[in-house]
Design a protein around this motif. Structure first.
Motif, PDB file in Angstrom:
ATOM      1  N   ASN A  46     105.207  -5.215  92.902  1.00 54.85           N
ATOM      2  CA  ASN A  46     106.259  -4.488  92.211  1.00 54.85           C
ATOM      3  C   ASN A  46     105.695  -3.812  90.961  1.00 54.85           C
ATOM      4  O   ASN A  46     105.966  -2.641  90.689  1.00 54.85           O
ATOM      5  CB  ASN A  46     107.407  -5.439  91.851  1.00 54.85           C
ATOM      6  N   GLU A  47     104.899  -4.542  90.187  1.00 55.41           N
ATOM      7  CA  GLU A  47     104.265  -3.960  88.993  1.00 55.41           C
ATOM      8  C   GLU A  47     103.325  -2.818  89.365  1.00 55.41           C
ATOM      9  O   GLU A  47     103.342  -1.767  88.733  1.00 55.41           O
ATOM     10  CB  GLU A  47     103.501  -5.031  88.199  1.00 55.41           C
ATOM     11  N   VAL A  48     102.508  -3.027  90.395  1.00 56.88           N
ATOM     12  CA  VAL A  48     101.589  -1.982  90.842  1.00 56.88           C
ATOM     13  C   VAL A  48     102.384  -0.742  91.273  1.00 56.88           C
ATOM     14  O   VAL A  48     102.015   0.389  90.937  1.00 56.88           O
ATOM     15  CB  VAL A  48     100.685  -2.487  91.994  1.00 56.88           C
ATOM     16  N   GLY A  49     103.481  -0.932  91.994  1.00 61.77           N
ATOM     17  CA  GLY A  49     104.304   0.188  92.432  1.00 61.77           C
ATOM     18  C   GLY A  49     104.908   0.956  91.273  1.00 61.77           C
ATOM     19  O   GLY A  49     104.933   2.196  91.275  1.00 61.77           O
ATOM     20  N   ILE A  50     105.391   0.249  90.278  1.00 59.72           N
ATOM     21  CA  ILE A  50     105.962   0.908  89.098  1.00 59.72           C
ATOM     22  C   ILE A  50     104.879   1.676  88.349  1.00 59.72           C
ATOM     23  O   ILE A  50     105.082   2.825  87.942  1.00 59.72           O
ATOM     24  CB  ILE A  50     106.660  -0.117  88.183  1.00 59.72           C
ATOM     25  N   ILE A  51     103.711   1.057  88.196  1.00 58.79           N
ATOM     26  CA  ILE A  51     102.591   1.732  87.526  1.00 58.79           C
ATOM     27  C   ILE A  51     102.206   2.989  88.297  1.00 58.79           C
ATOM     28  O   ILE A  51     101.988   4.055  87.706  1.00 58.79           O
ATOM     29  CB  ILE A  51     101.385   0.778  87.373  1.00 58.79           C
ATOM     30  N   GLU A  52     102.139   2.887  89.622  1.00 59.64           N
ATOM     31  CA  GLU A  52     101.784   4.056  90.444  1.00 59.64           C
ATOM     32  C   GLU A  52     102.802   5.168  90.245  1.00 59.64           C
ATOM     33  O   GLU A  52     102.445   6.325  90.059  1.00 59.64           O
ATOM     34  CB  GLU A  52     101.709   3.664  91.924  1.00 59.64           C
ATOM     35  N   HIS A  53     104.075   4.833  90.278  1.00 58.47           N
ATOM     36  CA  HIS A  53     105.125   5.846  90.127  1.00 58.47           C
ATOM     37  C   HIS A  53     105.050   6.519  88.755  1.00 58.47           C
ATOM     38  O   HIS A  53     105.088   7.750  88.654  1.00 58.47           O
ATOM     39  CB  HIS A  53     106.506   5.216  90.336  1.00 58.47           C
ATOM     40  N   LEU A  54     104.935   5.727  87.715  1.00 53.55           N
ATOM     41  CA  LEU A  54     104.880   6.280  86.361  1.00 53.55           C
ATOM     42  C   LEU A  54     103.628   7.132  86.146  1.00 53.55           C
ATOM     43  O   LEU A  54     103.693   8.217  85.551  1.00 53.55           O
ATOM     44  CB  LEU A  54     104.947   5.165  85.326  1.00 53.55           C
ATOM     45  N   SER A  55     102.489   6.665  86.647  1.00 57.76           N
ATOM     46  CA  SER A  55     101.250   7.416  86.440  1.00 57.76           C
ATOM     47  C   SER A  55     101.233   8.691  87.284  1.00 57.76           C
ATOM     48  O   SER A  55     100.758   9.737  86.831  1.00 57.76           O
ATOM     49  CB  SER A  55     100.021   6.552  86.727  1.00 57.76           C
ATOM     50  N   ALA A 107     100.904  12.441  85.831  1.00 58.93           N
ATOM     51  CA  ALA A 107      99.825  13.315  86.295  1.00 58.93           C
ATOM     52  C   ALA A 107     100.375  14.616  86.868  1.00 58.93           C
ATOM     53  O   ALA A 107      99.801  15.688  86.642  1.00 58.93           O
ATOM     54  CB  ALA A 107      98.971  12.585  87.333  1.00 58.93           C
ATOM     55  N   GLU A 108     101.473  14.540  87.594  1.00 56.28           N
ATOM     56  CA  GLU A 108     102.066  15.746  88.182  1.00 56.28           C
ATOM     57  C   GLU A 108     102.423  16.772  87.112  1.00 56.28           C
ATOM     58  O   GLU A 108     102.343  17.974  87.361  1.00 56.28           O
ATOM     59  CB  GLU A 108     103.310  15.391  88.997  1.00 56.28           C
ATOM     60  N   ARG A 109     102.810  16.310  85.954  1.00 55.51           N
ATOM     61  CA  ARG A 109     103.210  17.211  84.872  1.00 55.51           C
ATOM     62  C   ARG A 109     102.061  18.073  84.354  1.00 55.51           C
ATOM     63  O   ARG A 109     102.300  19.118  83.765  1.00 55.51           O
ATOM     64  CB  ARG A 109     103.777  16.412  83.705  1.00 55.51           C
ATOM     65  N   VAL A 110     100.827  17.629  84.536  1.00 59.65           N
ATOM     66  CA  VAL A 110      99.686  18.356  83.964  1.00 59.65           C
ATOM     67  C   VAL A 110      98.719  18.908  85.018  1.00 59.65           C
ATOM     68  O   VAL A 110      97.653  19.401  84.659  1.00 59.65           O
ATOM     69  CB  VAL A 110      98.923  17.470  82.939  1.00 59.65           C
ATOM     70  N   MET A 111      99.096  18.849  86.287  1.00 59.22           N
ATOM     71  CA  MET A 111      98.225  19.399  87.324  1.00 59.22           C
ATOM     72  C   MET A 111      98.019  20.900  87.099  1.00 59.22           C
ATOM     73  O   MET A 111      98.940  21.602  86.682  1.00 59.22           O
ATOM     74  CB  MET A 111      98.860  19.216  88.716  1.00 59.22           C
ATOM     75  N   PRO A 112      96.814  21.391  87.365  1.00 57.61           N
ATOM     76  CA  PRO A 112      96.589  22.839  87.279  1.00 57.61           C
ATOM     77  C   PRO A 112      97.526  23.583  88.225  1.00 57.61           C
ATOM     78  O   PRO A 112      97.933  23.038  89.261  1.00 57.61           O
ATOM     79  CB  PRO A 112      95.133  23.000  87.735  1.00 57.61           C
ATOM     80  N   ASP A 113      97.869  24.803  87.875  1.00 56.13           N
ATOM     81  CA  ASP A 113      98.767  25.607  88.697  1.00 56.13           C
ATOM     82  C   ASP A 113      98.284  25.667  90.135  1.00 56.13           C
ATOM     83  O   ASP A 113      97.107  25.927  90.393  1.00 56.13           O
ATOM     84  CB  ASP A 113      98.892  27.028  88.139  1.00 56.13           C
ATOM     85  N   GLY A 114      99.201  25.422  91.053  1.00 52.22           N
ATOM     86  CA  GLY A 114      98.909  25.507  92.472  1.00 52.22           C
ATOM     87  C   GLY A 114      98.373  24.235  93.087  1.00 52.22           C
ATOM     88  O   GLY A 114      98.288  24.134  94.314  1.00 52.22           O
TER      89      GLY A 114
END
Length: 147
Positions: A12-21, A25-32
């Protein structure tokens, strides 16, 4: 402490960490570049794969062949991979990462670095280093059990 079984609490902790991270990360991905595309590039570069069949990539990142086909088409359109006939088997295909693919993966990591540094400001490098071997062991066990 939770009354839930230890294994459940751990995953459960690993899943929450994966979701949050992943969200961060999606917020700062290069365009495209999507997270799915980053995952493919990172998988191939991290493991040093020169050429890899699409089905093996799909299996490694746990997605369907159809989902992988779409991701590979977007990566190829961006110039980040090349999909070519398999030289050993003309019926199959192989995927290889281009220099532009390596560059965009590196750019994504660079963009994530300040964000991750801020997130980990409350966790020391020694603490992270101490848990890493156990996490890697769990990953290896899960990887071996899925096949």
């Amino acid at each position: 402490m939770s009354a839930d079984p230890l294994g459940f609490v751990f995953f459960n902790e690993v899943g929450i960490i994966e979701h949050l991270s992943r969200t961060a990360a999606e917020r700062v991905m290069p365009d495209g570049l999507s997270m799915a595309g980053f995952t493919v590039l990172n998988h191939m570069i991290r493991l040093g794969h020169e050429r890899r069949p699409p089905a093996k990539i799909a299996s490694a990142v746990q997605v369907t062949k159809g989902a992988m086909t779409g991701t590979l088409k977007r990566l190829e359109a961006g110039g980040w991979i090349v999909v070519e006939p398999d030289p050993a088997d003309g019926r199959g295909k192989t995927v290889s990462v281009t220099p532009a693919g390596r560059a965009i993966r590196d750019q994504a990591i660079t963009r994530m670095s300040p964000q991750m540094a801020a997130l980990f400001s409350g966790v020391s490098p020694d603490e992270l280093a101490a848990i890493l071997p156990t996490l890697q062991k769990v990953r290896r066990l899960l990887d071996a059990a899925r096949d």
